[in-house]
Design a protein around this motif. Structure first.
Motif, PDB file in Angstrom:
ATOM      1  N   ARG A 239       0.832  -1.205   0.000  1.00 33.74           N
ATOM      2  CA  ARG A 239       0.000   0.000   0.000  1.00 33.74           C
ATOM      3  C   ARG A 239       0.862   1.250   0.000  1.00 33.74           C
ATOM      4  O   ARG A 239       0.636   2.199  -0.762  1.00 33.74           O
ATOM      5  N   ASP A 240       1.877   1.263   0.867  1.00 36.63           N
ATOM      6  CA  ASP A 240       2.717   2.453   0.993  1.00 36.63           C
ATOM      7  C   ASP A 240       3.596   2.665  -0.233  1.00 36.63           C
ATOM      8  O   ASP A 240       3.866   3.810  -0.621  1.00 36.63           O
ATOM      9  N   ILE A 241       4.044   1.588  -0.875  1.00 34.83           N
ATOM     10  CA  ILE A 241       4.810   1.721  -2.117  1.00 34.83           C
ATOM     11  C   ILE A 241       3.965   2.417  -3.180  1.00 34.83           C
ATOM     12  O   ILE A 241       4.423   3.331  -3.874  1.00 34.83           O
ATOM     13  N   ILE A 242       2.711   1.990  -3.308  1.00 30.34           N
ATOM     14  CA  ILE A 242       1.814   2.582  -4.312  1.00 30.34           C
ATOM     15  C   ILE A 242       1.537   4.044  -3.981  1.00 30.34           C
ATOM     16  O   ILE A 242       1.632   4.925  -4.848  1.00 30.34           O
ATOM     17  N   VAL A 243       1.182   4.319  -2.727  1.00 30.16           N
ATOM     18  CA  VAL A 243       0.862   5.688  -2.320  1.00 30.16           C
ATOM     19  C   VAL A 243       2.050   6.619  -2.562  1.00 30.16           C
ATOM     20  O   VAL A 243       1.897   7.722  -3.111  1.00 30.16           O
ATOM     21  N   ASN A 244       3.230   6.193  -2.178  1.00 30.30           N
ATOM     22  CA  ASN A 244       4.410   7.043  -2.352  1.00 30.30           C
ATOM     23  C   ASN A 244       4.733   7.267  -3.822  1.00 30.30           C
ATOM     24  O   ASN A 244       5.141   8.363  -4.221  1.00 30.30           O
TER      25      ASN A 244
END
Length: 269
Positions: A239-244
Motif C-alpha cells: 500500500r505504501d509503495i503505491i501511495v508514495n
C-alpha cells in the motif's frame, strides 16, 4: 592475458574466466567481472563497469557517449550488475553530469536493438524487450517488464513489478504492480500473473487490487484517492509503495480505463 583478434586496452581490468570473442573492442577504464562473456563485435567503451557472469552479445554497445546535446564530454559511467544479458545491437549510453551514471541492475535481460539512454536507472530482474527505446532519465523498478517496440518518454518512471504491453507509447508514469496498455497508455489491471510467479499470495494481490480501486475505479482525483486509501485501508508495504509512487509522480500517472478519449490524462496531485 591474450584475447586473439580482440582489442583490449592495457588499462582495462578484466576478471578471471572472462571470454572475449574476436573483433570485440574493450576500451580504457573498463572493468569486467569474472565469468562474463563478450561477443564478437561488441564495443565496451570507457566508464563501463560490468558485473560477474554477464553476457554481452555481438554488436552491442555499452557505455556509449550520451545522445544529449547538453553533454560536454564530462567523464561518466555505465554500471551493469551481475548475471545480466545484453542482446545483439542493444545500446546503453553512459550518464551525464546530472546523475553521472546509467545503471542496469542484476539478472536483467536487455533484448536486441533496445536502447537505454543516458542517466536511466533499470532495477534488477527486469526485462526490456526487443527494440524498446528508452529516453534519458527513465527509471524502471525491479521485476518490471517493458514489452517489445515500446517507446518510453524521458523522465518517466515505471514501478516495480509493472508490465507494459508491446508497442506502447509510455508518456506517463506506470505505477507498481500494474499492467499498462492502450493508447494513450492506461491502467488495465494488476500484473497478477507476474506477481503469482514471484510468490505473491492471492490475499496480497487482492490487497493491491483494493488500493487501485480507489485510484482508478471510484472517480476520485489522486489527492482524494490517496487520502481515502490511508484512512480506510490497513497499512502495508505494498500500500505504501503505491501511495508514495503516486504522490511523488512528477509526470503524472497513466490514465484510468474509464476516462473518455480526448480528456486529459490522470495527473499526480
Amino acid at each position: 592475458m591474450s584475447y586473439s583478434l580482440a582489442y583490449v586496452h592495457s588499462d582495462a581490468k578484466i576478471g578471471q574466466n572472462v571470454e572475449i570473442e574476436p573483433f570485440a573492442m574493450i576500451h580504457k577504464d573498463v572493468e569486467i567481472g569474472e565469468g562474463t562473456w563478450i561477443g564478437s563485435h561488441a564495443v565496451i567503451n570507457s566508464g563501463a563497469r560490468i558485473g560477474k557472469n554477464c553476457k554481452i552479445y555481438p554488436g552491442a554497445v555499452v557505455s556509449a557517449t550520451p545522445q544529449d546535446l547538453k553533454y560536454n564530454n564530462e567523464y561518466t559511467f555505465t554500471i551493469i550488475g551481475d548475471n545480466t544479458t545484453v542482446r545483439e545491437y542493444a545500446t546503453i549510453s553512459r550518464g551525464t553530469e546530472e546523475h553521472w551514471k546509467t545503471v542496469v541492475g542484476s539478472d536483467c535481460l536487455i533484448m536486441a536493438y533496445a536502447h537505454v539512454a543516458h542517466d536511466c536507472r533499470v532495477g534488477s530482474n527486469c526485462i526490456i524487450g526487443n527494440n524498446v527505446q528508452m529516453a534519458g532519465h527513465v527509471h524502471v523498478g525491479d521485476w518490471a517488464i517493458v514489452s517489445a517496440l515500446s517507446a518510453v518518454h524521458q523522465f518517466v518512471k515505471i514501478g516495480a513489478h509493472a508490465f507494459v504491453s508491446g508497442a506502447s507509447l509510455v508518456r506517463k508514469d506506470v505505477p507498481p504492480f500494474t499492467k499498462a496498455a492502450r493508447e494513450p497508455i492506461s491502467y488495465v489491471g494488476i500484473n497478477s500473473v507476474g506477481l503469482r510467479r514471484r510468490g505473491y499470495t492471492n490475499e496480497k494481490i487482492v490487497e493491491i487490487q483494493n488500493v487501485y480501486r480507489y485510484i482508478y475505479m471510484k472517480g476520485l482525483n489522486n489527492a482524494e484517492a490517496l487520502q481515502k486509501i490511508e484512512l480506510e485501508l490497513p497499512p502495508s508495504n505494498e500500500r505504501d509503495i503505491i501511495v508514495n509512487f503516486v504522490r511523488n509522480s512528477e509526470r503524472g500517472i497513466m490514465k484510468s480505463p474509464f476516462q473518455t478519449t480526448g480528456s486529459s490524462e490522470t495527473e499526480a496531485s
